[in-house]
Design a protein around this motif. Structure first.
Motif, PDB file in Angstrom:
ATOM      1  N   ALA A 177      17.385  -6.360   4.680  1.00 12.23           N
ATOM      2  CA  ALA A 177      16.556  -6.739   5.511  1.00 12.23           C
ATOM      3  C   ALA A 177      17.130  -6.576   6.898  1.00 12.23           C
ATOM      4  CB  ALA A 177      16.028  -8.382   5.370  1.00 12.23           C
ATOM      5  N   ALA A 178      18.328  -6.332   7.213  1.00 13.12           N
ATOM      6  CA  ALA A 178      18.951  -6.371   8.594  1.00 13.12           C
ATOM      7  C   ALA A 178      18.277  -5.063   9.434  1.00 13.12           C
ATOM      8  CB  ALA A 178      20.195  -5.763   8.359  1.00 13.12           C
ATOM      9  N   ALA A 179      18.430  -5.120  10.810  1.00 14.89           N
ATOM     10  CA  ALA A 179      18.010  -4.292  11.507  1.00 14.89           C
ATOM     11  C   ALA A 179      19.164  -3.622  12.230  1.00 14.89           C
ATOM     12  CB  ALA A 179      17.195  -4.740  12.535  1.00 14.89           C
TER      13      ALA A 179
ATOM     14  N   ILE B 237      22.296   3.404   6.033  1.00 13.76           N
ATOM     15  CA  ILE B 237      22.821   2.374   4.985  1.00 13.76           C
ATOM     16  C   ILE B 237      22.150   2.251   3.534  1.00 13.76           C
ATOM     17  CG2 ILE B 237      24.017   0.097   4.236  1.00 13.76           C
ATOM     18  CD1 ILE B 237      24.112  -0.021   7.443  1.00 13.76           C
ATOM     19  N   LEU B 238      20.728   2.023   3.907  1.00 16.70           N
ATOM     20  CA  LEU B 238      19.779   2.326   2.948  1.00 16.70           C
ATOM     21  C   LEU B 238      19.854   3.434   2.003  1.00 16.70           C
ATOM     22  CD1 LEU B 238      17.795   0.293   1.474  1.00 16.70           C
ATOM     23  CD2 LEU B 238      16.127   1.326   3.076  1.00 16.70           C
ATOM     24  N   LYS B 239      20.024   4.661   2.760  1.00 11.69           N
ATOM     25  CA  LYS B 239      19.908   5.741   2.360  1.00 11.69           C
ATOM     26  C   LYS B 239      21.201   6.052   1.628  1.00 11.69           C
ATOM     27  CE  LYS B 239      18.771  10.591   3.660  1.00 11.69           C
ATOM     28  NZ  LYS B 239      18.520  11.373   4.738  1.00 11.69           N
TER      29      LYS B 239
ATOM     30  N   GLY C  49      13.972  -1.935   0.616  1.00 13.24           N
ATOM     31  CA  GLY C  49      14.386  -1.682   2.056  1.00 13.24           C
ATOM     32  C   GLY C  49      12.886  -2.172   2.774  1.00 13.24           C
ATOM     33  N   PHE C  50      13.230  -2.205   4.136  1.00  9.57           N
ATOM     34  CA  PHE C  50      11.978  -2.457   4.876  1.00  9.57           C
ATOM     35  C   PHE C  50      11.679  -1.236   5.818  1.00  9.57           C
ATOM     36  CE2 PHE C  50      10.979  -7.138   4.834  1.00  9.57           C
ATOM     37  CZ  PHE C  50      11.816  -7.595   3.978  1.00  9.57           C
ATOM     38  N   ALA C  51      10.337  -1.242   6.270  1.00 13.80           N
ATOM     39  CA  ALA C  51       9.985  -0.205   7.123  1.00 13.80           C
ATOM     40  C   ALA C  51       9.248  -0.788   8.516  1.00 13.80           C
ATOM     41  CB  ALA C  51       9.239   0.632   6.704  1.00 13.80           C
ATOM     42  N   ALA C  52       9.987  -0.993   9.587  1.00 10.60           N
ATOM     43  CA  ALA C  52       9.626  -1.648  10.639  1.00 10.60           C
ATOM     44  C   ALA C  52       8.985  -0.555  11.604  1.00 10.60           C
ATOM     45  CB  ALA C  52      10.544  -2.085  11.535  1.00 10.60           C
ATOM     46  N   GLU C  53       7.635  -0.693  11.669  1.00 12.90           N
ATOM     47  CA  GLU C  53       6.700   0.374  12.234  1.00 12.90           C
ATOM     48  C   GLU C  53       5.817  -0.086  13.271  1.00 12.90           C
ATOM     49  OE1 GLU C  53       7.577   3.356  11.345  1.00 12.90           O
ATOM     50  OE2 GLU C  53       8.637   3.037   9.429  1.00 12.90           O
TER      51      GLU C  53
ATOM     52  N   ASN D  12      12.661   9.269   1.392  1.00 15.36           N
ATOM     53  CA  ASN D  12      14.055   9.835   2.080  1.00 15.36           C
ATOM     54  C   ASN D  12      15.123   8.907   1.779  1.00 15.36           C
ATOM     55  OD1 ASN D  12      12.487  11.904   3.131  1.00 15.36           O
ATOM     56  ND2 ASN D  12      12.299  10.763   5.045  1.00 15.36           N
ATOM     57  N   LYS D  13      15.009   7.646   1.588  1.00 14.46           N
ATOM     58  CA  LYS D  13      16.228   6.692   1.390  1.00 14.46           C
ATOM     59  C   LYS D  13      16.495   6.462  -0.282  1.00 14.46           C
ATOM     60  CE  LYS D  13      15.506   4.801   5.738  1.00 14.46           C
ATOM     61  NZ  LYS D  13      16.433   4.126   6.729  1.00 14.46           N
ATOM     62  N   LYS D  14      15.472   6.951  -0.924  1.00 11.95           N
ATOM     63  CA  LYS D  14      15.568   6.561  -2.436  1.00 11.95           C
ATOM     64  C   LYS D  14      15.594   5.368  -2.828  1.00 11.95           C
ATOM     65  CE  LYS D  14      17.702  10.962  -4.148  1.00 11.95           C
ATOM     66  NZ  LYS D  14      17.321  11.761  -3.195  1.00 11.95           N
TER      67      LYS D  14
HETATM   68  N1  CTP Z   1      18.381   1.123   7.635  1.00 11.45           N
HETATM   69  C1  CTP Z   1      19.694   1.089   7.308  1.00 11.45           C
HETATM   70  N2  CTP Z   1      20.377   2.039   8.207  1.00 11.45           N
HETATM   71  C2  CTP Z   1      20.123   2.063   9.391  1.00 11.45           C
HETATM   72  C3  CTP Z   1      18.933   2.093  10.006  1.00 11.45           C
HETATM   73  C4  CTP Z   1      17.930   1.422   9.126  1.00 11.45           C
HETATM   74  O1  CTP Z   1      20.023   0.808   6.249  1.00 11.45           O
HETATM   75  N3  CTP Z   1      21.050   2.751  10.297  1.00 11.45           N
HETATM   76  C5  CTP Z   1      17.518   0.037   6.870  1.00 11.45           C
HETATM   77  C6  CTP Z   1      16.805  -1.112   7.335  1.00 11.45           C
HETATM   78  O2  CTP Z   1      17.616  -1.973   7.041  1.00 11.45           O
HETATM   79  C7  CTP Z   1      15.441  -1.020   6.573  1.00 11.45           C
HETATM   80  C8  CTP Z   1      15.208   0.622   6.353  1.00 11.45           C
HETATM   81  O3  CTP Z   1      16.455   1.281   6.558  1.00 11.45           O
HETATM   82  O4  CTP Z   1      15.684  -1.535   5.240  1.00 11.45           O
HETATM   83  C9  CTP Z   1      14.423   1.283   7.584  1.00 11.45           C
HETATM   84  O5  CTP Z   1      14.553   0.697   8.844  1.00 11.45           O
HETATM   85  P1  CTP Z   1      13.712   1.043  10.109  1.00 11.45           P
HETATM   86  O6  CTP Z   1      14.416   0.451  11.085  1.00 11.45           O
HETATM   87  O7  CTP Z   1      12.354   0.964   9.878  1.00 11.45           O
HETATM   88  O8  CTP Z   1      13.826   2.855   9.909  1.00 11.45           O
HETATM   89  P2  CTP Z   1      14.983   3.765  10.538  1.00 11.45           P
HETATM   90  O9  CTP Z   1      15.543   4.214   9.210  1.00 11.45           O
HETATM   91  O10 CTP Z   1      15.865   3.301  11.342  1.00 11.45           O
HETATM   92  O11 CTP Z   1      14.019   4.724  10.888  1.00 11.45           O
HETATM   93  P3  CTP Z   1      12.882   4.790  12.427  1.00 11.45           P
HETATM   94  O12 CTP Z   1      13.957   4.317  13.531  1.00 11.45           O
HETATM   95  O13 CTP Z   1      12.947   6.319  12.579  1.00 11.45           O
HETATM   96  O14 CTP Z   1      11.852   4.128  11.936  1.00 11.45           O
END
Ligand code: CTP
Length: 396
Positions: free
Chosen positions: A269-271, A304-306, A320-324, A338-340
């Protein structure tokens, strides 16, 4: 958890003060009810000061600030500590003639009884009969210890020490919980990428969603590792949650990799910041005369998620979350693949989600299902996410 502690008459009443303190130390909110007899052993002022709530000890007092029904409905659990023979008899028979017995009769919360009395009272068939009735009604009873009694001789009837009471209570409360025995890693908040000792790149994440997920997972019985960055709300104090502070996305990756191998699930859930300055300047960057613009070169941080999506074994869940801000479902689908990840919680962040107590999401599953949830508080949403992902896996 909201715990009502009911203190009844007996020399062990003074030990109930430490039970209240232990509960509070572990993040529970406590309110107290006392019988008049118990106040011969410990003062209601002490318990009011400690719990920071008025003590319920009278049904009729005009100044009474809390009603018995309010306390009965408020509590998630009711502990009677110590329980004298009188309250055991009243509870067993369904009698209600004072504040404590009436509240206990009115509450639907699970009940825990810690008897403490003289050995001859303990062995009296009438008392044992009442205890059996309580057990049959589903009330949990902690047997007293053998030892020196206040009367000067030895026997069964001594109230166990507060630590033992606390452990017994927590174990009984959690043993049937849906996430009991699970280990869950939750990340929360934004990361910071330092530019120089004074400035950093950050983001708007408040950490509320991640902290709500950690708290709810612990309430459902899980052991939680909470890795947090920049958050704007207080951290949970639950004993089931171990907290780990990090600053940058790189730190977060290191910590998550270290912990993940022993976890049943990761909830990202981190950003994390997606970019960091290519070079860290080790002194404060000064304004330069006659130069009005300034450039920083950035490089990508690890995803990290990937990374974890590729490392996980088939028994581990990755959420994971997708913030859009646009094309919510399309972008979230891409992240799921992509992140499996096993699940992606798709989150439209174009409408004031950051820092808000509410959120509205769609849960995407790797088998193609989409579950749209109505707008709800982040706490309710955390429960729902856990139910539809980790609890569901448990049941399958
Ligand atoms: N995340 C992660 N590592 C990063 C960036 C994001 O693990 N460097 C994780 C976030 O915690 C979230 C998921 O990936 O669970 C999607 O994050 P999001 O900010 O929506 O997308 P991004 O992967 O950063 O891609 P974009 O910024 O292109 O939307």
């Amino acid at each position: 958890m909201k715990v009502a502690v009911y203190i009844t008459g007996g020399i062990a009443a003074y030990k109930a003060v430490n039970v209240v303190r232990l509960l509070q130390k572990n993040g529970h909110t406590v309110r107290v009810g006392m019988t008049k007899n118990s106040q011969n052993f410990v003062g209601s002022q002490t318990l009011a000061a400690l719990s920071k709530y008025p003590v319920l000890d009278d049904l009729w007092e005009k100044e009474a600030q809390i009603s018995h029904i309010e306390l009965a409905d408020w509590s998630d659990a009711a502990i009677v500590v110590p329980a004298d023979a009188n309250i055991i008899g009243k509870m067993a028979q369904g009698l209600a003639d004072d504040a404590v017995s009436t509240t206990l009769l009115a509450t639907n919360a699970p009940k825990f009884v810690v008897p403490a009395m003289n050995v001859h009272m303990w062995e009296n068939p009438a008392l044992q009969r009442n205890l059996k009735l309580l057990k049959d009604d589903g009330v949990q009873i902690l047997d007293p210890d053998n030892g020196r009694l206040a009367e000067g001789y030895r026997g069964k009837g001594r109230m166990p020490e507060p630590d033992k009471i606390y452990q017994w209570f927590i174990e009984s409360m959690t043993k049937d919980l849906p996430l009991q025995g699970k280990k869950i890693l939750v990340t929360a908040g934004g990361t910071r990428e330092q530019i120089d000792p004074v400035r950093f790149i950050g983001n708007n994440s408040s950490g509320k969603m991640g902290l709500a997920l950690a708290t709810q997972a612990a309430k459902l019985g899980a052991k939680v590792d909470l890795v947090y960055g920049q958050v704007s709300v207080p951290l949970p104090t639950n004993r089931q949650i171990k907290v780990h502070a990090i600053k940058s996305t790189e730190d977060l990756l290191t910590k998550v990799k270290e912990l993940f191998k022993d976890e049943d699930a990761l909830i990202m859930a981190a950003a994390p910041a997606d970019f960091r300055p290519k070079k860290y300047i080790d002194h404060k960057i000064k304004k330069q005369k006659d130069i009005d613009d300034f450039q920083i070169e950035f490089e990508k941080t690890p995803d990290i998620l990937k990374t974890i999506g590729q490392l996980k074994n088939k028994n581990q869940l990755v959420i994971g979350f997708a913030a859009e801000t646009n094309d919510l479902l399309e972008n979230a689908e891409k992240k799921l693949t992509n992140k499996k990840a096993d699940y992606i919680i798709a989150n439209d962040v174009s409408k004031g989600v950051f820092g808000s107590d509410e959120n509205e999401v769609v849960i995407l599953t790797k088998d193609g299902r989409q579950t749209r949830l109505p707008k709800m508080t982040k706490v309710e949403l955390a429960k729902k996410i856990l139910e539809l992902t980790i609890e569901k896996k448990n049941k399958d």
